[in-house]
Motif scaffolding. Structure first.
Motif, PDB file in Angstrom:
ATOM      1  N   LYS A  89       4.965  -6.795  -8.799  1.00 46.18           N
ATOM      2  CA  LYS A  89       6.017  -6.126  -8.450  1.00 46.18           C
ATOM      3  C   LYS A  89       5.913  -4.664  -8.211  1.00 46.18           C
ATOM      4  O   LYS A  89       5.180  -4.160  -8.947  1.00 46.18           O
ATOM      5  CB  LYS A  89       7.317  -6.348  -9.108  1.00 46.18           C
ATOM      6  N   PRO A  90       6.555  -4.115  -7.043  1.00 41.46           N
ATOM      7  CA  PRO A  90       6.304  -2.443  -6.791  1.00 41.46           C
ATOM      8  C   PRO A  90       6.867  -1.839  -7.884  1.00 41.46           C
ATOM      9  O   PRO A  90       8.210  -2.425  -8.484  1.00 41.46           O
ATOM     10  CB  PRO A  90       6.841  -2.089  -5.792  1.00 41.46           C
ATOM     11  N   TYR A  91       6.611  -0.990  -8.661  1.00 42.04           N
ATOM     12  CA  TYR A  91       7.105   0.125  -9.551  1.00 42.04           C
ATOM     13  C   TYR A  91       7.912   0.944  -8.649  1.00 42.04           C
ATOM     14  O   TYR A  91       7.402   1.696  -7.902  1.00 42.04           O
ATOM     15  CB  TYR A  91       5.997   0.904 -10.244  1.00 42.04           C
ATOM     16  N   LEU A  92       9.313   0.938  -9.021  1.00 41.99           N
ATOM     17  CA  LEU A  92      10.251   2.028  -8.586  1.00 41.99           C
ATOM     18  C   LEU A  92      10.548   3.222  -9.427  1.00 41.99           C
ATOM     19  O   LEU A  92      11.599   2.849 -10.369  1.00 41.99           O
ATOM     20  CB  LEU A  92      11.434   1.374  -8.087  1.00 41.99           C
ATOM     21  N   PRO A  93      10.267   4.290  -9.031  1.00 40.58           N
ATOM     22  CA  PRO A  93      10.471   5.284 -10.032  1.00 40.58           C
ATOM     23  C   PRO A  93      11.969   5.692 -10.277  1.00 40.58           C
ATOM     24  O   PRO A  93      12.428   5.868 -11.364  1.00 40.58           O
ATOM     25  CB  PRO A  93      10.019   6.883  -9.261  1.00 40.58           C
ATOM     26  N   TYR A  94      12.756   5.681  -9.172  1.00 41.32           N
ATOM     27  CA  TYR A  94      14.247   5.846  -9.258  1.00 41.32           C
ATOM     28  C   TYR A  94      14.937   4.948 -10.171  1.00 41.32           C
ATOM     29  O   TYR A  94      15.996   5.312 -10.941  1.00 41.32           O
ATOM     30  CB  TYR A  94      15.002   5.855  -7.979  1.00 41.32           C
ATOM     31  N   ALA A  95      14.390   3.655 -10.386  1.00 42.30           N
ATOM     32  CA  ALA A  95      15.144   2.706 -11.266  1.00 42.30           C
ATOM     33  C   ALA A  95      14.350   2.311 -12.298  1.00 42.30           C
ATOM     34  O   ALA A  95      14.884   2.207 -13.671  1.00 42.30           O
ATOM     35  CB  ALA A  95      15.113   1.158 -10.367  1.00 42.30           C
ATOM     36  N   ASP A  96      13.121   2.601 -12.558  1.00 44.77           N
ATOM     37  CA  ASP A  96      12.173   2.272 -13.523  1.00 44.77           C
ATOM     38  C   ASP A  96      11.737   3.358 -14.568  1.00 44.77           C
ATOM     39  O   ASP A  96      11.366   3.022 -15.713  1.00 44.77           O
ATOM     40  CB  ASP A  96      10.749   1.530 -13.027  1.00 44.77           C
ATOM     41  N   ALA A  97      11.881   4.590 -13.944  1.00 44.90           N
ATOM     42  CA  ALA A  97      11.464   5.627 -15.057  1.00 44.90           C
ATOM     43  C   ALA A  97      12.875   6.160 -15.474  1.00 44.90           C
ATOM     44  O   ALA A  97      13.802   6.412 -14.988  1.00 44.90           O
ATOM     45  CB  ALA A  97      11.039   6.837 -14.053  1.00 44.90           C
ATOM     46  N   ARG A  98      12.669   6.119 -16.930  1.00 47.89           N
ATOM     47  CA  ARG A  98      13.994   6.740 -17.729  1.00 47.89           C
ATOM     48  C   ARG A  98      13.455   7.453 -18.923  1.00 47.89           C
ATOM     49  O   ARG A  98      13.336   7.359 -20.156  1.00 47.89           O
ATOM     50  CB  ARG A  98      14.407   5.428 -18.376  1.00 47.89           C
ATOM     51  N   GLU A 134       0.697  -1.285  -0.215  1.00 44.41           N
ATOM     52  CA  GLU A 134      -0.125   0.135   0.150  1.00 44.41           C
ATOM     53  C   GLU A 134       0.814   1.324   0.229  1.00 44.41           C
ATOM     54  O   GLU A 134       0.365   2.311  -0.245  1.00 44.41           O
ATOM     55  CB  GLU A 134      -1.161  -0.117   1.344  1.00 44.41           C
ATOM     56  N   GLU A 135       2.085   1.244   0.200  1.00 40.98           N
ATOM     57  CA  GLU A 135       3.176   2.311   0.260  1.00 40.98           C
ATOM     58  C   GLU A 135       3.439   2.767  -1.240  1.00 40.98           C
ATOM     59  O   GLU A 135       3.777   3.845  -1.362  1.00 40.98           O
ATOM     60  CB  GLU A 135       4.308   1.953   1.089  1.00 40.98           C
ATOM     61  N   PHE A 136       3.216   2.028  -2.177  1.00 42.56           N
ATOM     62  CA  PHE A 136       3.666   2.273  -3.547  1.00 42.56           C
ATOM     63  C   PHE A 136       2.467   2.637  -4.377  1.00 42.56           C
ATOM     64  O   PHE A 136       1.245   2.383  -3.929  1.00 42.56           O
ATOM     65  CB  PHE A 136       4.135   0.848  -4.261  1.00 42.56           C
ATOM     66  N   SER A 137       2.554   3.830  -5.287  1.00 46.84           N
ATOM     67  CA  SER A 137       1.693   4.176  -5.999  1.00 46.84           C
ATOM     68  C   SER A 137       1.264   3.189  -7.342  1.00 46.84           C
ATOM     69  O   SER A 137       0.183   3.591  -7.957  1.00 46.84           O
ATOM     70  CB  SER A 137       2.060   5.687  -6.565  1.00 46.84           C
ATOM     71  N   HIS A 138       2.126   2.457  -7.916  1.00 50.33           N
ATOM     72  CA  HIS A 138       2.135   1.907  -8.998  1.00 50.33           C
ATOM     73  C   HIS A 138       2.878   0.548  -9.090  1.00 50.33           C
ATOM     74  O   HIS A 138       3.863   0.267  -8.085  1.00 50.33           O
ATOM     75  CB  HIS A 138       2.680   2.580 -10.064  1.00 50.33           C
TER      76      HIS A 138
END
Length: 228
Positions: A136-145, A51-55
């Motif tokens: 899997k949780p989406y991680l902005p620092y790793a998954d966004a390019r 629940e702490e993740f947005s995506h």
């Protein structure tokens, strides 16, 4: 060596058929769906902290596009079906392993229901009943390019249609589904190679049959009825 994957959940959406499903996740944020786990995985502890993740990332199966053989090249719809590219340079469902990957919004996590934990998501591009293999949780620092190149997709215009839907017809759609339906229609559900202004197309959505025509950048809803 052979490997097997277990279905951990299924996604429940408003699309009973493939026609009309957005071509990528996130294009229609108003779409709502639910991820319901298979009995073996209905354990609240398995989603603790989610629940702490947005995506989320969903890894799923193209369950309606399974084939015994495969082709090294495919015809991407975005290119009008007129050009062949390598299957691994596309997101075609016709792959050696029919796996899909979608980034969806996580609206809420409902822990205690008769069917165990339920994940309520937005922007999913999956049919109702689609098998899910992993979450899997989406991680902005790793998954966004942001600097990533878009390949052939960046050279093809993405146009949205203006949608005309008479108020009397829109009233047949549940209020909470209207924005999603209009968003799906604006994305142009038609195959890119079909552009017949006289043709009436039919799409199933949220238990309704929606019929429409499209011409010159405008889609007109002609009828909305309950499915027989």
């Amino acid at each position: 060596m052979s490997h097997s994957l277990r279905v951990i959940a299924r996604l429940h959406s408003d699309f009973s058929t493939k026609f009309g499903v957005p071509r990528q996740s996130g294009l229609v944020e108003a779409l709502r769906a639910a991820v319901i786990f298979e009995p073996e995985f209905r354990v609240p502890e398995a989603v603790r902290g989610l629940e702490e993740f947005s995506h989320l990332w969903l890894i799923w199966q193209f369950s309606q596009n399974q084939r015994e053989d495969w082709s090294p090249t495919v015809r991407p719809p975005r290119l009008g079906g007129n050009r062949r590219l390598g299957v691994f340079a596309t997101r075609s469902p016709f792959r050696p392993n029919p796996l899909g990957l979608s980034a969806v919004g996580l609206e809420s996590v409902e822990l205690h229901t008769p069917k165990g934990p339920v994940l309520h998501v937005s922007g999913a591009d999956l049919m109702d009943g689609t098998p899910i293999y992993d979450i899997k949780p989406y991680l902005p620092y790793a998954d966004a390019r942001p600097e990533a190149s878009a390949g052939f997709t960046g050279r093809v215009d993405r146009t949205r249609l203006a949608v005309d839907c008479p108020p009397a017809l829109l009233e047949r759609v549940p209020p909470e589904k209207r924005a999603a339906l209009l968003g799906v229609l604006a994305e142009d559900p038609r195959p890119p190679y079909q552009d017949d202004p006289a043709r009436v197309y039919g799409m199933s959505f949220a238990g309704l049959e929606v019929r429409f025509t499209a011409a010159e950048g405008r889609l007109t809803v002609r009828e909305i009825d309950g499915l027989s």
